[in-house]
Design a protein around this motif. Sequence first.
Motif, PDB file in Angstrom:
ATOM      1  N   VAL A 249       0.864  -1.171   0.000  1.00 53.83           N
ATOM      2  CA  VAL A 249       0.000   0.000   0.000  1.00 53.83           C
ATOM      3  C   VAL A 249       0.906   1.228   0.000  1.00 53.83           C
ATOM      4  N   VAL A 250       0.327   2.387  -0.154  1.00 52.89           N
ATOM      5  CA  VAL A 250       1.127   3.604  -0.263  1.00 52.89           C
ATOM      6  C   VAL A 250       0.706   4.617   0.793  1.00 52.89           C
ATOM      7  N   GLU A 251       1.690   5.168   1.487  1.00 52.35           N
ATOM      8  CA  GLU A 251       1.491   6.281   2.408  1.00 52.35           C
ATOM      9  C   GLU A 251       2.494   7.364   2.065  1.00 52.35           C
ATOM     10  N   ASP A 252       1.985   8.574   1.860  1.00 52.69           N
ATOM     11  CA  ASP A 252       2.869   9.703   1.546  1.00 52.69           C
ATOM     12  C   ASP A 252       3.824   9.393   0.406  1.00 52.69           C
TER      13      ASP A 252
ATOM     14  N   VAL B  15      -7.243   3.017  -6.930  1.00 48.06           N
ATOM     15  CA  VAL B  15      -6.208   2.046  -6.593  1.00 48.06           C
ATOM     16  C   VAL B  15      -6.043   1.940  -5.079  1.00 48.06           C
ATOM     17  N   LEU B  16      -6.092   0.706  -4.564  1.00 43.03           N
ATOM     18  CA  LEU B  16      -5.936   0.442  -3.133  1.00 43.03           C
ATOM     19  C   LEU B  16      -4.502   0.057  -2.787  1.00 43.03           C
ATOM     20  N   GLY B  17      -3.851  -0.612  -3.694  1.00 42.07           N
ATOM     21  CA  GLY B  17      -2.507  -1.121  -3.463  1.00 42.07           C
ATOM     22  C   GLY B  17      -2.073  -1.929  -4.667  1.00 42.07           C
ATOM     23  N   ALA B  18      -1.161  -2.853  -4.461  1.00 38.76           N
ATOM     24  CA  ALA B  18      -0.689  -3.673  -5.578  1.00 38.76           C
ATOM     25  C   ALA B  18      -0.096  -4.966  -5.032  1.00 38.76           C
ATOM     26  N   ILE B  19      -0.006  -5.962  -5.899  1.00 32.53           N
ATOM     27  CA  ILE B  19       0.561  -7.260  -5.550  1.00 32.53           C
ATOM     28  C   ILE B  19       1.574  -7.651  -6.607  1.00 32.53           C
TER      29      ILE B  19
ATOM     30  N   ILE C 283      -4.347  -3.374  -7.343  1.00 29.96           N
ATOM     31  CA  ILE C 283      -5.580  -3.830  -6.714  1.00 29.96           C
ATOM     32  C   ILE C 283      -6.516  -2.630  -6.675  1.00 29.96           C
ATOM     33  N   LEU C 284      -7.627  -2.735  -7.366  1.00 26.45           N
ATOM     34  CA  LEU C 284      -8.516  -1.593  -7.590  1.00 26.45           C
ATOM     35  C   LEU C 284      -9.863  -1.792  -6.910  1.00 26.45           C
ATOM     36  N   THR C 285     -10.556  -0.695  -6.658  1.00 30.28           N
ATOM     37  CA  THR C 285     -11.941  -0.771  -6.223  1.00 30.28           C
ATOM     38  C   THR C 285     -12.827  -0.953  -7.448  1.00 30.28           C
ATOM     39  N   GLU C 286     -14.116  -1.165  -7.214  1.00 33.11           N
ATOM     40  CA  GLU C 286     -15.050  -1.278  -8.331  1.00 33.11           C
ATOM     41  C   GLU C 286     -15.089   0.000  -9.164  1.00 33.11           C
ATOM     42  N   ASN C 287     -14.782   1.121  -8.516  1.00 34.69           N
ATOM     43  CA  ASN C 287     -14.797   2.409  -9.206  1.00 34.69           C
ATOM     44  C   ASN C 287     -13.485   2.729  -9.900  1.00 34.69           C
TER      45      ASN C 287
ATOM     46  N   LYS D  39       5.106   0.675  -9.775  1.00 35.56           N
ATOM     47  CA  LYS D  39       4.763   1.160 -11.115  1.00 35.56           C
ATOM     48  C   LYS D  39       3.309   0.867 -11.454  1.00 35.56           C
ATOM     49  N   SER D  40       2.815  -0.303 -11.057  1.00 39.18           N
ATOM     50  CA  SER D  40       1.413  -0.602 -11.324  1.00 39.18           C
ATOM     51  C   SER D  40       0.502   0.330 -10.532  1.00 39.18           C
ATOM     52  N   TYR D  41       0.935   0.722  -9.338  1.00 41.54           N
ATOM     53  CA  TYR D  41       0.179   1.692  -8.535  1.00 41.54           C
ATOM     54  C   TYR D  41       0.175   3.062  -9.210  1.00 41.54           C
ATOM     55  N   LEU D  42       1.356   3.535  -9.595  1.00 44.10           N
ATOM     56  CA  LEU D  42       1.457   4.854 -10.224  1.00 44.10           C
ATOM     57  C   LEU D  42       0.664   4.924 -11.522  1.00 44.10           C
ATOM     58  N   ALA D  43       0.656   3.842 -12.276  1.00 48.73           N
ATOM     59  CA  ALA D  43      -0.071   3.824 -13.544  1.00 48.73           C
ATOM     60  C   ALA D  43      -1.572   3.950 -13.330  1.00 48.73           C
ATOM     61  N   SER D  44      -2.043   3.663 -12.113  1.00 52.84           N
ATOM     62  CA  SER D  44      -3.471   3.699 -11.818  1.00 52.84           C
ATOM     63  C   SER D  44      -3.915   5.005 -11.160  1.00 52.84           C
ATOM     64  N   LEU D  45      -2.971   5.899 -10.897  1.00 50.11           N
ATOM     65  CA  LEU D  45      -3.303   7.171 -10.245  1.00 50.11           C
ATOM     66  C   LEU D  45      -3.934   8.152 -11.229  1.00 50.11           C
TER      67      LEU D  45
END
Length: 254
Positions: A106-109, A214-218, A207-211, A143-149
């Motif tokens: 997950v991501v913080e700050d 992005v919640l995090g990544a695996i 890892i995404l919500t239905e909307n 990278k998968s997280y950043l791509a989803s922002l």
Amino acid sequence: MTASTPSRIQSVETTFEVLEYIRDNEGGGVTDVANALSVSKSTAHGHLSTLTSLGYIVKLDGTYRIGLQFLELGHHARSRYNLYEAAKSEADQLAQTTGERCQMMVVEDFRGVYIYQTAGEKAVQTDSHIGSTVELHCTAVGKSYLASLPEAELERYLNEVGLTTRTEYTITDREEFLAELEKIRNQGYALNLEERIAGMRAVGAPILTENGDVLGAISVSVPTTRIEETVHESDLPKQVQRSARVITIKTTYS
């Protein structure tokens, strides 16, 4: 030591510098801490004694070490993420299936934090562990997280954090990195090709919500010498993406 500012309390900074020194050096004494932090022995002893009385440091055979009191804090912090409970069993299954190391982040700050890691029978140990923080631009999970922002958040990350070099393979050119993120969006997964640790590759998926938030990544990490022997590289993204989708469903309906 880092100079304090009007919004920061120097004694608190010193306390955490003491903890970080003890952690990074697998323990230490009063003189060790005083020398490392450039403080007096009485100051070092005061911080160590206070932390010991609170249970955050223990003294064993004359050496101060990190105490188990931090486990309670760590458990409390991790329990805030519904993602952890929803994803743990899926991560275990992915590690067992591939035989490799699986991690959830997950991501913080704008820092990636591993909230869970699990290893298959062929997995190799790396420098990361539960609670480790990593830069986002040089990891498959990051990278998968950043791509989803959203675009604005991505722009803020690039401006505030930047693209520092970790290995000769780290992407540090902004335009090249943006092109990499577009590729990740199109294919649905990210690759880390020795960009953080030489000799290690990884495949990650958001890892995404239905909307679509992005919640995090695996991700799954594999040594470069074994990636084609262990599991065909073209199959691994499908496995990681499947696990990410299962976690999304569990998170949504749990």
